[in-house]
Design an enzyme around this catalytic site. Structure first.
Site, PDB file in Angstrom:
ATOM      1  CG  ASP A 109      -1.796   4.760   4.039  1.00 48.45           C
ATOM      2  OD1 ASP A 109      -1.870   5.173   2.866  1.00 48.45           O
ATOM      3  OD2 ASP A 109      -2.554   5.165   4.949  1.00 48.45           O
ATOM      4  CG  HIS A 142      -9.946   4.261   3.121  1.00 47.42           C
ATOM      5  ND1 HIS A 142      -8.757   4.942   3.266  1.00 47.42           N
ATOM      6  CD2 HIS A 142     -10.763   4.742   4.105  1.00 47.42           C
ATOM      7  CE1 HIS A 142      -8.840   5.781   4.282  1.00 47.42           C
ATOM      8  NE2 HIS A 142     -10.060   5.674   4.801  1.00 47.42           N
ATOM      9  CG  HIS A 148      -5.119   2.022   5.686  1.00 42.76           C
ATOM     10  ND1 HIS A 148      -6.461   1.845   5.941  1.00 42.76           N
ATOM     11  CD2 HIS A 148      -5.051   2.840   4.604  1.00 42.76           C
ATOM     12  CE1 HIS A 148      -7.168   2.512   5.051  1.00 42.76           C
ATOM     13  NE2 HIS A 148      -6.334   3.126   4.228  1.00 42.76           N
ATOM     14  CG  HIS A 185      -1.858   1.156   1.275  1.00 36.18           C
ATOM     15  ND1 HIS A 185      -3.176   0.995   1.637  1.00 36.18           N
ATOM     16  CD2 HIS A 185      -1.716   2.476   1.006  1.00 36.18           C
ATOM     17  CE1 HIS A 185      -3.787   2.177   1.595  1.00 36.18           C
ATOM     18  NE2 HIS A 185      -2.913   3.088   1.215  1.00 36.18           N
ATOM     19  CE  LYS A 234      -7.880   1.759  -0.814  1.00 34.34           C
ATOM     20  NZ  LYS A 234      -6.643   2.497  -0.533  1.00 34.34           N
ATOM     21  CG  HIS A 259      -0.811   7.150  -0.911  1.00 26.60           C
ATOM     22  ND1 HIS A 259      -2.000   7.339  -1.570  1.00 26.60           N
ATOM     23  CD2 HIS A 259      -1.116   6.477   0.233  1.00 26.60           C
ATOM     24  CE1 HIS A 259      -2.984   6.809  -0.868  1.00 26.60           C
ATOM     25  NE2 HIS A 259      -2.472   6.278   0.232  1.00 26.60           N
TER      26      HIS A 259
END
Length: 344
Positions: A248, A137, A175, A14, A100, A16
């Site tokens: 994350d 999420h 997460h 995970h 996602k 970004h």
């Protein structure tokens, strides 16, 4: 006392990376330690088609340091208008590894997410048919639900009904932040796993709020009570194959973190492996670090484990407190404890 630890090279399930100048600034910090990463699609605009995923992957590959062998694992952002045929074609070509799910408004750049889950049922059914995993999420966005309860309510209102309607769908709760989520994953006999971040193993909500607001510890899902942090640590360090690393890591410039309505996210890419070694040693579980970082994730996703290795040595690392980017400085997550392991 162990002085050196060699494990298969880890993956980040995970991550970004953002885009443009920020992408070029942060990517080397992941590519240095990790062989692969699941790349989040919540750009502006989001990555919702196979063509957009290919274009984003091309930009990531162009930003890699020379000689890097890092592999981005691309995802599509699930919307109520997602085309099952386009998604299936992107999966069949090997372009995407997962889809996602963001509930609309749940986190950074999630305005295009799902509000009516009935509308995505055909997409979920197609995903179950072709074996394409769904990353979630896990928070509801109902304003009447307390922010510290939104993960547990998501399980009851959204995730459990989805899994009952689509039992063959492979799901990853990303997460996770609560003992409720740990228990829910453990209750499943198949098709459910969870990622745990570096920072949620280290901080609880007191770190954010006690003695003044600490914006660089603010993330979504927000850190919870200490009992939940301890539940996460127990799950991560247990060796249980259903739990694996998803950092994350989410870079924001300091200017955007320090706004009156600051951005959510902790930037942990530079120092994750040192922090994890510290956590696992504190839990007398260094022998399970490789499973959490390098084995459980590929096994759940049906991918081969990495052949290359990473070595940690008992030596205090020297990480910067921030990295400079053309958009401004990005603060590196501070674990608020001395670190005694460095990546060789």
């Amino acid at each position: 006392m162990t002085q050196s630890l060699t494990i298969r090279r880890p993956d980040d399930w995970h991550l970004h990376l953002r885009d443009g100048d920020m992408l070029r600034a942060v990517l080397p910090h992941t590519a240095r330690d990790f062989a692969r990463a699941i790349i989040m699609p919540n750009l502006v605009p989001p990555v919702v088609t196979g063509a957009q995923a290919q274009a984003y992957r091309d930009r990531i590959m162009a930003a890699l340091p020379e000689g890097s062998d890092f592999t981005p694992l691309m995802t599509l952002y699930l919307t109520e208008d997602t085309d099952p045929a386009d998604m299936a074609a992107a999966h069949a070509s090997g372009l995407i590894t997962a889809v996602k799910l963001y509930p609309a408004g749940a986190t950074t750049n999630s305005a295009s997410g799902v509000a009516n889950f009935d509308k995505v049922a055909p997409v979920l059914e197609k995903m179950a048919e072709i074996g394409l995993p769904l990353c979630t999420h896990g928070e509801v966005t109902d304003p009447s639900v307390d922010i510290f309860d939104r993960e547990a309510v998501f399980i009851d209102r959204v995730l459990d009904p989805i899994r009952k309607s689509h039992p063959a769908l492979r799901v990853i709760m990303e997460h996770i932040t609560t003992g409720d989520a740990v228990d829910y994953v453990k209750s499943a006999d198949q098709n459910l796993a969870a990622t745990i971040t570096t920072h949620h193993l280290v901080i609880n909500r007191n770190h954010i709020l006690a003695g003044g607001i600490k914006p660089h510890y603010y993330c979504l899902p927000v850190a919870k009570r200490e009992k939940h942090r301890l539940a996460l640590r127990a799950a991560a360090t247990s060796g249980d194959a259903r739990f694996f690393l998803g950092t994350d890591s989410a870079p924001h410039t300091d200017a955007n973190k320090l706004l009156p309505c600051g951005c959510a996210g902790c930037f942990t890419a530079p120092n994750t492996m040192s922090i994890l070694a510290e956590v696992f040693e504190q839990e007398n579980a260094l022998d399970h670090l490789e499973a959490f970082t390098s084995l459980n994730g590929p096994n759940y996703y049906g991918l081969p484990v990495n052949e290359s290795t990473l070595t940690l040595t008992r030596e205090a690392p020297d990480y910067p407190d921030h990295i400079d980017t053309p958009e401004g400085p990005v603060t590196v997550f501070d674990p608020a404890t001395p670190l005694n392991w460095r990546v060789s």
